[in-house]
Structure formats: structure tokens, C-alpha cells
Design an enzyme around this catalytic site. Structure first.
Site, PDB file in Angstrom:
ATOM      1  CG  HIS A 145      37.673  51.845  55.713  1.00 49.13           C
ATOM      2  ND1 HIS A 145      38.036  52.382  54.406  1.00 49.13           N
ATOM      3  CD2 HIS A 145      38.364  52.919  56.937  1.00 49.13           C
ATOM      4  CE1 HIS A 145      39.723  53.571  54.578  1.00 49.13           C
ATOM      5  NE2 HIS A 145      39.648  53.340  56.086  1.00 49.13           N
ATOM      6  CG  LEU A 146      40.003  48.770  61.329  1.00 44.42           C
ATOM      7  CD1 LEU A 146      41.796  48.299  61.215  1.00 44.42           C
ATOM      8  CD2 LEU A 146      39.112  48.456  62.939  1.00 44.42           C
ATOM      9  CG  HIS A 147      36.431  55.331  61.574  1.00 39.78           C
ATOM     10  ND1 HIS A 147      35.626  53.710  60.913  1.00 39.78           N
ATOM     11  CD2 HIS A 147      35.210  55.617  62.175  1.00 39.78           C
ATOM     12  CE1 HIS A 147      34.869  53.882  60.891  1.00 39.78           C
ATOM     13  NE2 HIS A 147      34.256  55.158  61.917  1.00 39.78           N
ATOM     14  CD1 TRP A 148      41.409  54.262  67.569  1.00 37.91           C
ATOM     15  CD2 TRP A 148      41.152  53.515  65.868  1.00 37.91           C
ATOM     16  NE1 TRP A 148      41.893  52.821  67.757  1.00 37.91           N
ATOM     17  CE2 TRP A 148      42.388  53.019  66.609  1.00 37.91           C
ATOM     18  CE3 TRP A 148      41.833  53.296  64.331  1.00 37.91           C
ATOM     19  CZ2 TRP A 148      42.792  51.804  66.136  1.00 37.91           C
ATOM     20  CZ3 TRP A 148      42.478  52.368  63.854  1.00 37.91           C
ATOM     21  CH2 TRP A 148      42.937  51.597  64.520  1.00 37.91           C
TER      22      TRP A 148
END
Ligand code: ZN
Length: 190
Positions: A145-148
Site C-alpha cells: 500500500h503506497l504511502h509517502w
């Protein structure tokens, strides 16, 4: 804002570490998860970002969610590298940059820009590490799950950060920072 509150926002590590009641914490988390509506398409049961993507608004404080829009959300990292460590993620469980829609890209950029300026203004951050870990080998804790990350930095914080690394933050500190950002959002909308 009371002095005590300022103290937990500015220097949470000065407070005595709370000997957490982990059984109680787990029970509360299970109760929260039991109230979740169905996950979005492709969502994963064991992904805290997918849970944050659908949880009812009453759970925002407990999950440290600062902001959630139609496609993107901003929340505090429970295991921060520094005070005010934020995560910005699409609501969909997607792992690749190429999976992002234009709308998600735009909202993520807007949140990154806005939160950096906000933390600079409210917490006097002097610098930031902003970035994305793609894949487990690159250090992503939740690789699916992409997260910055936005990690605020202050002159002289290096010893603290390198000594402690990712830590379990004192819940009151996370709540106080979350509340600070949410109130500031509301005051700007008025
Ligand atoms: Zn997810």
C-alpha cells in the site's frame, strides 16, 4: 492550549513512558475493527491503511487520521521517526506509482505541500525528509500500500532520531499533534 499539551507536542520523549496495557490496547483495536464497513475493492484485512480508508469518522482520533478525502488520506505514523511524522496514502490498496490515477497524484501532491507548510508553521520544523519507500527491500513497512512519509526535522534532533529510531510514540503525543493539525485545518476553512 495548556502548557502540558505544549509539552507533549514539543517534547514527548521527556514524558515518562507510559507502561501500556497492551491487552487493553489490543481489545480496543479489535473492537474498532469489528465496526469497520466492508473494505474497498482490493483492500486487505490486515492493512492498517485499508482500515483507515473505510473507518467511520468517529474512529479518526483513535487511528490518528488528520484528513481523508475521496481518494487520499493523511495520518500520523504510530511508529514515528520524529515528532509530527505523517503518512500520506491513496485510499486504494495499490503498490505501484503506475497504479495511481491523475486525481490521486494531484491530491497527494497537494497534501504533501500543505502538510510541510503547516508543520513548518505550527511546529517550527526547520527541515523535512519527504519520501517514499517502494518495496520491502527499500524499507517499506507496508509494501502493498503506497504511502509517502513526511518527517519533520529540527536542528539537533539527530541524536534523538538515530538513537531511538522508529519508536512507539506516547499516544497522548499523537493525539495532541493530530488535534493540532485538525484544528488548524478547520480554522483555515472558516
Ligand atoms: Zn492497504
Amino acid at each position: 492550549m495548556t502548557d502540558h499539551r505544549m509539552d507533549i507536542i514539543w517534547a514527548p520523549w521527556r514524558m515518562a513512558y507510559i507502561t501500556g496495557d497492551h491487552e487493553k490496547e489490543k481489545a480496543e483495536e479489535a473492537a474498532r475493527n469489528a465496526l469497520l464497513p466492508p473494505l474497498l475493492d482490493g483492500g486487505k484485512d490486515d492493512c492498517f491503511l485499508c482500515q483507515a480508508a473505510v473507518c467511520p469518522q468517529q474512529q479518526f482520533p483513535a487511528r490518528y487520521i488528520v484528513h481523508r478525502s475521496e481518494s487520499v488520506m493523511t495520518l500520523l505514523n504510530r511508529y514515528p521517526y520524529n515528532n509530527g511524522h505523517l503518512l500520506i496514502a491513496p485510499r486504494r490498496h495499490i503498490a505501484n506509482l503506475s497504479d495511481l490515477t491523475i486525481l490521486e497524484w494531484e491530491e497527494i501532491s497537494r497534501q504533501l505541500t500543505r502538510r510541510v507548510e503547516q508543520i513548518r508553521r505550527l511546529m517550527n520544523a526547520e527541515g523535512f525528509n519527504v519520501g517514499l519507500n517502494l518495496g520491502r527491500v527499500a524499507g517499506a513497512g507496508v509494501p502493498g500500500h503506497l504511502h509517502w512519509h513526511i518527517v519533520p526535522r529540527w536542528n539537533g534532533d539527530t541524536n534523538f532520531v538515530t538513537t531511538i529510531g522508529a519508536m512507539k510514540a506516547i499516544p497522548q503525543s499523537l493525539e495532541a499533534v493530530c488535534e493540532l493539525l485538525r484544528q488548524d485545518d478547520q480554522s483555515e476553512m472558516k
